[in-house]
Design a protein around this motif. Sequence first.
Motif, short mmCIF file in Angstrom:
data_model
loop_
_atom_site.label_atom_id
_atom_site.label_comp_id
_atom_site.label_asym_id
_atom_site.label_seq_id
_atom_site.Cartn_x
_atom_site.Cartn_y
_atom_site.Cartn_z
N PRO A 88 -1.04 8.23 7.62
CA PRO A 88 0.32 8.76 7.61
C PRO A 88 1.34 7.77 7.03
O PRO A 88 2.40 8.18 6.58
N GLU A 89 1.02 6.48 7.04
CA GLU A 89 1.91 5.46 6.52
C GLU A 89 1.31 4.83 5.27
O GLU A 89 0.13 5.00 4.97
N LYS A 134 4.43 8.45 -1.00
CA LYS A 134 4.82 7.99 0.33
C LYS A 134 6.11 7.18 0.25
O LYS A 134 6.97 7.28 1.15
N TYR A 186 9.49 8.26 2.35
CA TYR A 186 10.03 7.39 3.41
C TYR A 186 10.81 6.21 2.83
O TYR A 186 10.80 5.12 3.38
N PRO A 233 7.10 7.77 9.17
CA PRO A 233 5.77 8.37 9.32
C PRO A 233 5.40 8.51 10.79
O PRO A 233 5.73 7.64 11.60
#
Length: 220
Positions: free
Chosen positions: A37-38, A98, A102, A166
């Motif tokens: 997720p990160e 990503k 973010y 995330p």
Amino acid sequence: MDSGAGESSAADDYESLMSTTDAELLKSAWRNEKAAPEILKFNEDLVHRSRQQIQLMEEMVDESSQNGIDPLTVSLYQMDLDRTMFLLRSYLRTRLQKIEKYVFHVLKTPEIWARLSKQEQKFANRCGEDLKHHLEQSVLSKLPDQYQSHLRQSGASEDDDMVPEPQLDGYVVCRSKKYLGAFQLDDGGEEPVNIEADDLYALPYKSIKPLVESGQIDLV
């Protein structure tokens, strides 16, 4: 003679590269980045070696085609080349996606910032500036002063509550490279999970994050 020696040397170099584990390492890095997720730490050495391998493979395909090598052999070289290029491009593209998603969290968190390559850091800075400018021009400038921050809902907010982060508590599917035995997922008092080599598990990412970072567990 020189041409034959050059061709032989290129083929030897190609076979040497293909006998390494870089192709599998790149596939593993790609899978981990896709599933995590990160954003993970940028694997600079692997990316550099993969680019060198792609260059050598391109040269090998060109030389083989020009020198009348069996078309089947050339097609196999081309398949290896296409696979490696796909994995590398997808790995890099996933990381950029990503960063875009973010970007403000990345910019304000030193630990995550340190995971990026220099090129990714430049991209993050540019992306953050563009997004901030867009928000200010389209929305924030039309609101009262206390609501004009792109990081906080209002001047009364103590945290950057407008910055998406995330979600590390979600479950991921993973496979251990070796037997790890009883592994405690968290401090909640739950029973430890017995992690066997090559078995698949669905576990909270936050709990196994250190194992992913150390290379003991691969995400699927």
